[in-house]
Design a protein around this motif. Structure first.
Motif, PDB file in Angstrom:
ATOM      1  N   MET A  68     -16.442  64.425  11.677  1.00 37.28           N
ATOM      2  CA  MET A  68     -15.070  64.079  11.405  1.00 37.28           C
ATOM      3  C   MET A  68     -14.373  63.714  12.712  1.00 37.28           C
ATOM      4  SD  MET A  68     -14.337  64.626   8.031  1.00 37.28           S
ATOM      5  CE  MET A  68     -15.838  63.756   7.655  1.00 37.28           C
ATOM      6  N   SER A  69     -13.411  62.869  12.613  1.00 36.52           N
ATOM      7  CA  SER A  69     -12.690  62.381  13.781  1.00 36.52           C
ATOM      8  C   SER A  69     -11.797  63.474  14.364  1.00 36.52           C
ATOM      9  CB  SER A  69     -11.826  61.185  13.384  1.00 36.52           C
ATOM     10  OG  SER A  69     -10.974  60.809  14.432  1.00 36.52           O
ATOM     11  N   SER A  70     -11.745  63.531  15.678  1.00 32.98           N
ATOM     12  CA  SER A  70     -10.885  64.514  16.334  1.00 32.98           C
ATOM     13  C   SER A  70      -9.431  64.053  16.373  1.00 32.98           C
ATOM     14  CB  SER A  70     -11.385  64.777  17.753  1.00 32.98           C
ATOM     15  OG  SER A  70     -11.356  63.578  18.500  1.00 32.98           O
ATOM     16  N   SER A  71      -9.156  62.824  15.895  1.00 32.17           N
ATOM     17  CA  SER A  71      -7.788  62.304  15.921  1.00 32.17           C
ATOM     18  C   SER A  71      -7.073  62.500  14.580  1.00 32.17           C
ATOM     19  CB  SER A  71      -7.806  60.819  16.286  1.00 32.17           C
ATOM     20  OG  SER A  71      -8.530  60.084  15.318  1.00 32.17           O
ATOM     21  N   MET A  72      -7.555  63.419  13.766  1.00 30.45           N
ATOM     22  CA  MET A  72      -6.914  63.671  12.475  1.00 30.45           C
ATOM     23  C   MET A  72      -5.657  64.515  12.672  1.00 30.45           C
ATOM     24  SD  MET A  72      -9.983  64.268   9.715  1.00 30.45           S
ATOM     25  CE  MET A  72     -10.501  65.820  10.380  1.00 30.45           C
ATOM     26  N   THR A  73      -4.710  64.317  11.762  1.00 32.79           N
ATOM     27  CA  THR A  73      -3.502  65.140  11.773  1.00 32.79           C
ATOM     28  C   THR A  73      -3.854  66.533  11.243  1.00 32.79           C
ATOM     29  OG1 THR A  73      -2.872  64.587   9.514  1.00 32.79           O
ATOM     30  CG2 THR A  73      -2.089  63.088  11.274  1.00 32.79           C
ATOM     31  N   ALA A  74      -2.931  67.454  11.391  1.00 37.18           N
ATOM     32  CA  ALA A  74      -3.136  68.812  10.885  1.00 37.18           C
ATOM     33  C   ALA A  74      -3.338  68.784   9.368  1.00 37.18           C
ATOM     34  CB  ALA A  74      -1.958  69.703  11.257  1.00 37.18           C
ATOM     35  N   ARG A  75      -2.587  67.952   8.691  1.00 32.68           N
ATOM     36  CA  ARG A  75      -2.713  67.849   7.235  1.00 32.68           C
ATOM     37  C   ARG A  75      -4.078  67.289   6.849  1.00 32.68           C
ATOM     38  NH1 ARG A  75       1.024  64.586   2.910  1.00 32.68           N
ATOM     39  NH2 ARG A  75       0.001  65.464   1.086  1.00 32.68           N
ATOM     40  N   THR A 131      -6.820  67.438   8.606  1.00 31.46           N
ATOM     41  CA  THR A 131      -7.807  68.470   8.927  1.00 31.46           C
ATOM     42  C   THR A 131      -7.840  69.530   7.836  1.00 31.46           C
ATOM     43  OG1 THR A 131      -7.538  68.075  11.295  1.00 31.46           O
ATOM     44  CG2 THR A 131      -8.462  70.207  10.646  1.00 31.46           C
ATOM     45  N   GLU A 132      -6.664  69.924   7.364  1.00 26.71           N
ATOM     46  CA  GLU A 132      -6.588  70.924   6.295  1.00 26.71           C
ATOM     47  C   GLU A 132      -7.227  70.389   5.018  1.00 26.71           C
ATOM     48  OE1 GLU A 132      -5.133  72.935   2.827  1.00 26.71           O
ATOM     49  OE2 GLU A 132      -4.254  71.019   3.410  1.00 26.71           O
ATOM     50  N   THR A 133      -7.035  69.119   4.710  1.00 23.37           N
ATOM     51  CA  THR A 133      -7.643  68.505   3.526  1.00 23.37           C
ATOM     52  C   THR A 133      -9.162  68.492   3.644  1.00 23.37           C
ATOM     53  OG1 THR A 133      -5.679  67.149   3.121  1.00 23.37           O
ATOM     54  CG2 THR A 133      -7.746  66.404   2.112  1.00 23.37           C
TER      55      THR A 133
END
Length: 184
Positions: free
Chosen positions: A1-8, A10-12
């Motif tokens: 998974m990309s490290s540039s994901m938002t917190a939301r 990442t939670e999903t």
């Protein structure tokens, strides 16, 4: 998974992975679909497909995380052979503890999806790094690659049902000893 994901995001992803692991445990690899995982996670199938292009991608990600985040004991043993056998035993125990994940992963790692191909390289790299660490100073590229090929072949045989994951670990002891003859 990309490290540039938002917190939301990442939670999903984490919800989807947890739902995927639970769905895999409950229904097995064959019956699992991204749609059923999405339902269990409480997201739309379209959202699930945004993060996991296929169930093979999901299985490969679940396995990658299990390898990476599970217990990683330091290689133990007086000789490189004992230490490499410890690594293979640890990895096969991980597989034996989650037969549904092991079954899904074996087929998934053979898939041609680009996302799976990236994870396959990471997983293979992790196996090689663990073998290299267990061997120590005597580790050369050919020896590490040979061990990785033997482990991958045994993984495939277990995935085809020719032996259990526990038997895989037992049989790999003799294979490792044969490969490393002279490096003990």
């Amino acid at each position: 998974m990309s490290s540039s994901m938002t917190a939301r995001q990442t939670e999903t992803v984490e919800r989807l992975l947890a739902a995927g692991a639970e769905e895999l445990r409950v229904t097995g690899a064959e019956a699992l679909t991204i749609r059923t995982v999405a339902g269990r996670a409480g997201v739309s199938p379209a959202t699930a497909y945004t993060y996991f292009a296929s169930k093979n991608h999901l299985f490969a990600e679940l396995f990658w995380r299990a390898v990476l985040t599970g217990p990683q004991p330091a290689p133990v043993g007086a000789t490189p052979v004992e230490r490499v056998c410890g690594v293979t035993r640890h990895l096969t125990a991980l597989l034996a503890a989650s037969p549904e994940l092991a079954a899904g992963t074996t087929a998934a790692l053979l898939a041609t999806d680009a996302d799976v191909a990236r994870l396959r390289l990471r997983i293979g790299g992790e196996f090689a790094a663990r073998f290299r660490a267990a061997i120590g100073d005597a580790a050369d590229d050919v020896l590490v690659e040979t061990l990785a090929l033997a482990f991958s072949g045994a993984l495939l045989q277990a995935g085809m049902g020719l032996l259990t994951y526990t038997e895989m670990g037992e049989r790999l002891d003799a294979v490792v000893a044969t490969i490393m003859r002279g490096n003990a």
